[in-house]
Write an enzyme that holds these catalytic residues in place. Structure first.
Site, PDB file in Angstrom:
ATOM      1  N   PHE A 241       0.859  -1.186  -0.213  1.00 21.14           N
ATOM      2  CA  PHE A 241      -0.045  -0.083  -0.018  1.00 21.14           C
ATOM      3  C   PHE A 241       0.846   1.120   0.061  1.00 21.14           C
ATOM      4  O   PHE A 241       1.794   1.400   0.758  1.00 21.14           O
ATOM      5  CB  PHE A 241      -0.837   0.017   1.317  1.00 21.14           C
ATOM      6  CG  PHE A 241      -1.767   1.367   1.384  1.00 21.14           C
ATOM      7  CD1 PHE A 241      -3.172   1.379   0.903  1.00 21.14           C
ATOM      8  CD2 PHE A 241      -0.988   2.545   2.005  1.00 21.14           C
ATOM      9  CE1 PHE A 241      -3.930   2.531   0.996  1.00 21.14           C
ATOM     10  CE2 PHE A 241      -1.951   3.769   2.030  1.00 21.14           C
ATOM     11  CZ  PHE A 241      -3.117   3.790   1.425  1.00 21.14           C
ATOM     12  N   GLU A 242       0.710   2.057  -0.848  1.00 21.97           N
ATOM     13  CA  GLU A 242       1.543   3.472  -0.761  1.00 21.97           C
ATOM     14  C   GLU A 242       0.813   4.478  -1.876  1.00 21.97           C
ATOM     15  O   GLU A 242       0.287   4.174  -2.808  1.00 21.97           O
ATOM     16  CB  GLU A 242       2.827   2.768  -1.805  1.00 21.97           C
ATOM     17  CG  GLU A 242       3.765   4.103  -1.728  1.00 21.97           C
ATOM     18  CD  GLU A 242       5.185   3.517  -2.234  1.00 21.97           C
ATOM     19  OE1 GLU A 242       6.179   3.135  -1.462  1.00 21.97           O
ATOM     20  OE2 GLU A 242       5.448   3.191  -3.275  1.00 21.97           O
ATOM     21  N   VAL A 243       0.766   5.473  -1.089  1.00 20.42           N
ATOM     22  CA  VAL A 243      -0.068   6.663  -1.917  1.00 20.42           C
ATOM     23  C   VAL A 243       1.226   7.833  -1.729  1.00 20.42           C
ATOM     24  O   VAL A 243       1.466   8.106  -0.732  1.00 20.42           O
ATOM     25  CB  VAL A 243      -1.270   7.148  -1.281  1.00 20.42           C
ATOM     26  CG1 VAL A 243      -1.748   8.287  -1.936  1.00 20.42           C
ATOM     27  CG2 VAL A 243      -2.268   5.913  -0.946  1.00 20.42           C
TER      28      VAL A 243
END
Ligand code: GDP
Ligand code: MN
Length: 344
Positions: A241-243
């Site tokens: 998960f990475e924004v």
């Protein structure tokens, strides 16, 4: 234009998949994925579309080291109203660099394997970690895109999220967003911190003011990790998960850092992951106030969860990092992040 003023109508037209004067900022959902994982990819899409993206219709961009199959394109594009882009990774981004020696790779893999490091001999896993560390944002298809949300096959999203996550990043001047932080296995990266220290010695001005170096190097909870990792705590943002804002990866500072690591060879002779590499970089070269914990985004990649206590969330248990073995709870290092880097 005589358009009705109702919120729903305005929201849906503003974010209609083909809206021209849209409020969307240049951003994409992004997945590196194999053709064989199509059904697990669609499962991830269904969760994220249901909880978030059907309200905003950000495009999806899929990357692969080989062409996507007709089946992959058909099934994934049927899972969203938004535009889907299917991109092949250019060979110069995926190929093993010329300075990596095959015999040395085999010899190092044997040592890693003996130490119980998973995927040690799997060359494509090393290539994947390197691509996620320093290549994906260089793909021509992302030239005009600034923010991305990374999504893997077979992950879950549990909570309704009613605001534009990319606009949140932009309007609040955030560079990096995460849900889960974990300790890494020091045996995968014994020289990552020594190489980083060399790089810092060569570029002392690159350290950002108000950085999170105390978090990167703390040894409080797992002192043995610090010893084996030569000074790195191994606590990292779990990057499946990475924004994030690609301007950071595209900066001179990160480019120099990645090139230094790439030349050092540890993506192949050890098993440096994109998670520790991204985490160290953001921790040293960015202001820690620009790093954001998305506590409100319920998320699971087996075996770990981020499960908020909120009526907006369904299908996960609050207050647990994992449903798996009890020892897995010890992998959580979110308390260190809050203690050493940031107390929201
Ligand atoms: P893990 O989470 O560390 O066990 O690694 P995964 O096997 O989940 O791989 C991470 C992500 O990269 C997933 O989205 C995979 O689909 C993708 N991936 C890994 N290796 C390859 C590869 O060789 N080719 C492609 N196209 N995708 C890959
Ligand atoms: Mn995975």
């Amino acid at each position: 234009t005589g358009e009705p003023e109702g919120i729903l109508v305005r929201t849906s037209s503003k974010y209609a998949p083909d809206a021209k004067n849209t409020d969307r900022i240049p951003a994409t959902l992004l997945a590196l994925v194999r053709n064989s994982e199509v059904d697990d990819m669609v499962a991830s899409m269904n969760d994220l579309e249901r909880t978030w993206n059907h309200k905003f219709n950000y495009p999806w961009t899929f990357f692969n080291d080989e062409p996507f199959s007709d089946e992959f394109i058909k099934k994934t594009s049927a899972a969203t109203k938004a535009k889907c882009n299917y991109e092949v990774i250019p060979d110069e981004h995926w190929a093993v660099p010329s300075w990596i020696d095959k015999d040395m790779f085999d010899a190092s893999a044997a040592v890693l394997e003996k130490n119980g490091v998973q995927y040690a001999r799997m060359m494509s896993y090393h290539q994947m970690c390197r691509w996620n560390s320093g290549m994906f944002y260089k793909h021509p298809a992302l030239k005009d895109v600034r923010y991305y949300w990374r999504v893997e096959p077979k992950v879950h999203f549990f909570c309704d999220v009613d605001y534009d996550v990319f606009r949140y990043m932009h309007d609040n001047n955030k560079t990096y967003g995460f849900t889960i932080t974990l300790y890494d296995d020091p045996k995968t990266l014994p020289t990552l911190w020594p190489e980083t220290a060399k790089f810092l010695a060569d570029h002392p001005t690159y350290l950002k003011e108000n950085n999170a170096v105390k978090w990167v190097t703390d040894s409080e909870r797992r002192p043995e990790h610090n010893l084996n990792a030569q000074g790195f705590s191994t606590c990292h943002f779990w990057t499946n998960f990475e924004v994030a804002d690609m301007e950071f990866w595209r900066s001179q500072v990160y480019d120099d850092y990645f090139n230094h690591l790439d030349k050092a060879g540890g993506f192949f002779y050890e098993r440096w992951g994109d998670a520790p590499v991204h985490s160290i970089a953001v921790g040293l070269f960015e202001d820690k106030s620009k790093i954001h914990w998305f506590r409100d985004i319920g998320y699971q990649h087996i075996p770990f969860f981020n499960c908020p206590n909120s009526p907006k969330c369904k299908g996960c248990v609050t207050g647990r990092l994992t449903d798996g073995e009890p020892f897995l709870h010890r992998e959580d290092c979110r308390p260190n992040w809050f203690k050493y880097a940031h107390m929201d």
